[in-house]
Design an enzyme around this catalytic site. Sequence first.
Site, PDB file in Angstrom:
ATOM      1  N   GLU A  63      -0.356  65.566 -11.316  1.00  0.00           N
ATOM      2  CA  GLU A  63      -1.944  66.253 -11.286  1.00  0.00           C
ATOM      3  C   GLU A  63      -1.813  67.510 -10.591  1.00  0.00           C
ATOM      4  OE1 GLU A  63      -5.674  63.942 -12.189  1.00  0.00           O
ATOM      5  OE2 GLU A  63      -4.824  63.081 -10.276  1.00  0.00           O
ATOM      6  N   SER A 109       4.629  65.683  -3.027  1.00  0.00           N
ATOM      7  CA  SER A 109       4.320  64.557  -3.576  1.00  0.00           C
ATOM      8  C   SER A 109       5.238  63.876  -4.499  1.00  0.00           C
ATOM      9  CB  SER A 109       2.750  64.746  -3.915  1.00  0.00           C
ATOM     10  OG  SER A 109       2.173  63.510  -4.515  1.00  0.00           O
ATOM     11  N   ASP A 120       0.868  59.197   5.839  1.00  0.00           N
ATOM     12  CA  ASP A 120       0.992  59.450   4.338  1.00  0.00           C
ATOM     13  C   ASP A 120       0.959  58.137   3.657  1.00  0.00           C
ATOM     14  OD1 ASP A 120       1.878  59.806   1.682  1.00  0.00           O
ATOM     15  OD2 ASP A 120       3.023  61.344   2.261  1.00  0.00           O
ATOM     16  N   HIS A 135      -0.764  62.516   3.311  1.00  0.00           N
ATOM     17  CA  HIS A 135      -0.059  62.708   2.048  1.00  0.00           C
ATOM     18  C   HIS A 135       0.458  64.434   1.925  1.00  0.00           C
ATOM     19  CE1 HIS A 135       2.002  62.005  -1.379  1.00  0.00           C
ATOM     20  NE2 HIS A 135       1.130  62.558  -2.291  1.00  0.00           N
TER      21      HIS A 135
END
Lengths: 360, 360
Positions: free
Chosen positions: B153, B222, B306, B334
């Site tokens: 995303e 990520s 995270d 995160h």
Amino acid sequence: MLAKHPDPTVDHVLKTWAPRMIVQGIDYNDFMTTSTRIRTWDDWCREWCATAAGHEEFARENEAKGNRQSATEAYFLASMAYHFACNNFPHDLEQYIPAAKKRVECYARAAPYLDPPAERHEVPFENFRMAAYLRVPLGIKRPPVVVIISGLESTKEEARTMEDGLLRRALATFTFDGPGQGESWFQGGMIVEFERATSAVIDYLEKISQVDANRLGVFGPSLGGYLAPRSAACDDRIKACTFAGGMYDRSRVRDRLDDPFEFARISHIWKVYDKQKLVELHSRCTLEGLAPKIRCPLLVVHGTKDFVPVEQAKRTHDEASGPKEWVLLEGGNHVCNNMPFRYRPLIGDFLAKHLGARPV
Amino acid sequence: MLAKHPDPTVDHVLKTWAPRMIVQGIDYNDFMTTSTRIRTWDDWCREWCATAAGHEEFARENEAKGNRQSATEAYFLASMAYHFACNNFPHDLEQYIPAAKKRVECYARAAPYLDPPAERHEVPFENFRMAAYLRVPLGIKRPPVVVIISGLESTKEEARTMEDGLLRRALATFTFDGPGQGESWFQGGMIVEFERATSAVIDYLEKISQVDANRLGVFGPSLGGYLAPRSAACDDRIKACTFAGGMYDRSRVRDRLDDPFEFARISHIWKVYDKQKLVELHSRCTLEGLAPKIRCPLLVVHGTKDFVPVEQAKRTHDEASGPKEWVLLEGGNHVCNNMPFRYRPLIGDFLAKHLGARPV
């Protein structure tokens, strides 16, 4: 939205100043973690200093490793955290003064490596040597210059992000600690005729070659929004005047002096600890008779939710004699710091236009 | 701290992503006012689009007036607000797609005027033409270049502030929409062998003169923290690899596919809407057998808080064969986006050192 803080003073300070703290350079996460560690108002200065010290340590480590960029960013974050550690805390000078000195020291370490660099100057004015930072946009010969006049409890270090926006518009910036402000506080308190300090700055800028002092403007937030138009009224070398969250007269301060929190802030900047004397001083702080002498282009920005009444700023605008613009931002708080994406472009573009800034 | 939002999904998204949203460029005040207007999760995309539209309108007004700097800043704010309008919202493509297109459009209007400018490129890769932005630090001839590989995303537009930090360290940046990401999603979904897309980027960079592709590094946050080391394992033209919040294998995704919220996000990027097929695809997404092939200098940063388990990132680090550094940040969320002032300097300095960046 922010959660309600159990301590009413902390809650008041957080809600009032969060947008300002963040737009001036406090990291959002520092804001959240530090305000969570603060249990009562007494913790405020100590906990912000702890946050600052973490950045300062990281800065020193990186300086030692030759990581100049990392050191610079961390010194700036440290300086801002020390700055807001002192803010609203002048009732406890044993904590306030060391934090204020750290603010100056950390910023000084970042200054030469900012982009563009901030160069330290000292402007002679009566018994003062007013510390200041000059920043000049790269690649532009003798650009116009904007003198930034700080508000109550603001200092020259706090203006970095505002300066960045002006610099991107091909304007040099000169931000100084006037009487009662920042480093100059150690030399003396606020004065009624602050315009004389501004004029000393202009005298100084006329003598340095990096900027064109014939194209000089001023910007003042908050109390600076009283001091800037006052200066523009008294010194016609100011070619453009802008302010946000400003006021026409300071006599209303009288009503706040019974609140110990407000008394501490106001008495501190004046170095006057007698209530009657403060009332008398503030009664002389007015633009009455002065505002009509503002003949340069003037931009006044104010927010509908500013705790400074709209009519205060409007009156300065209305009485000014030159070309003028009035912008009332719906929902704007004090100085419109909750809408930096509106007031800062407006002010930057106005100054760039009226001072004839010419981008590369 | 943030107040609890009455809608649990909104509360989850705000608490999880606030630091990321703000560090990537969402204005703090927009964050607060927009999240206050959002009553239920269904409002999310619409209200962020409303915030974005306000900036877009201001941008257009300023563009018309010739206020280039103000227009650029506002287009960037608009792009970020449109971006986070879509984020977490792929279950409603009727809202998602127009917002995603606006993100691209607004960023494109800001790009040529960023400092330094972002130049649009399109990298051919199989049936894709992967849109990308190249930014080159001013005054440096053929600098090293960092390829930024986005996460789930994320898109090329989201990397601007990360790029700024690398650029200040004399590194060029090249951020692209890989398969399944941003503009490339319209051409096709995520692929298991993403390293082939990265290699296509390197092929492309070898042919352009502005950067030195012999000194090329990667950064991935990520999911990008899985794709970047995977790419480094498979293409030895990558001379330094960094990631934050990354993972060793993606098979654990299986456990999240029964949650409709997570299913929507994951199926969207793959353009695969069958659960079993997704399980099968993710079972092949692992660094097993690949991590030992990472021979370039590697920096892995991870936060103790995270939601990607620490051991995931640690395993990639441990199996890599080259010089390597492991940094576990206490309290980091995160990607450590709640400590940008730590992880970004670490990554920037590591890349600058290992790619031989030379500041002016």
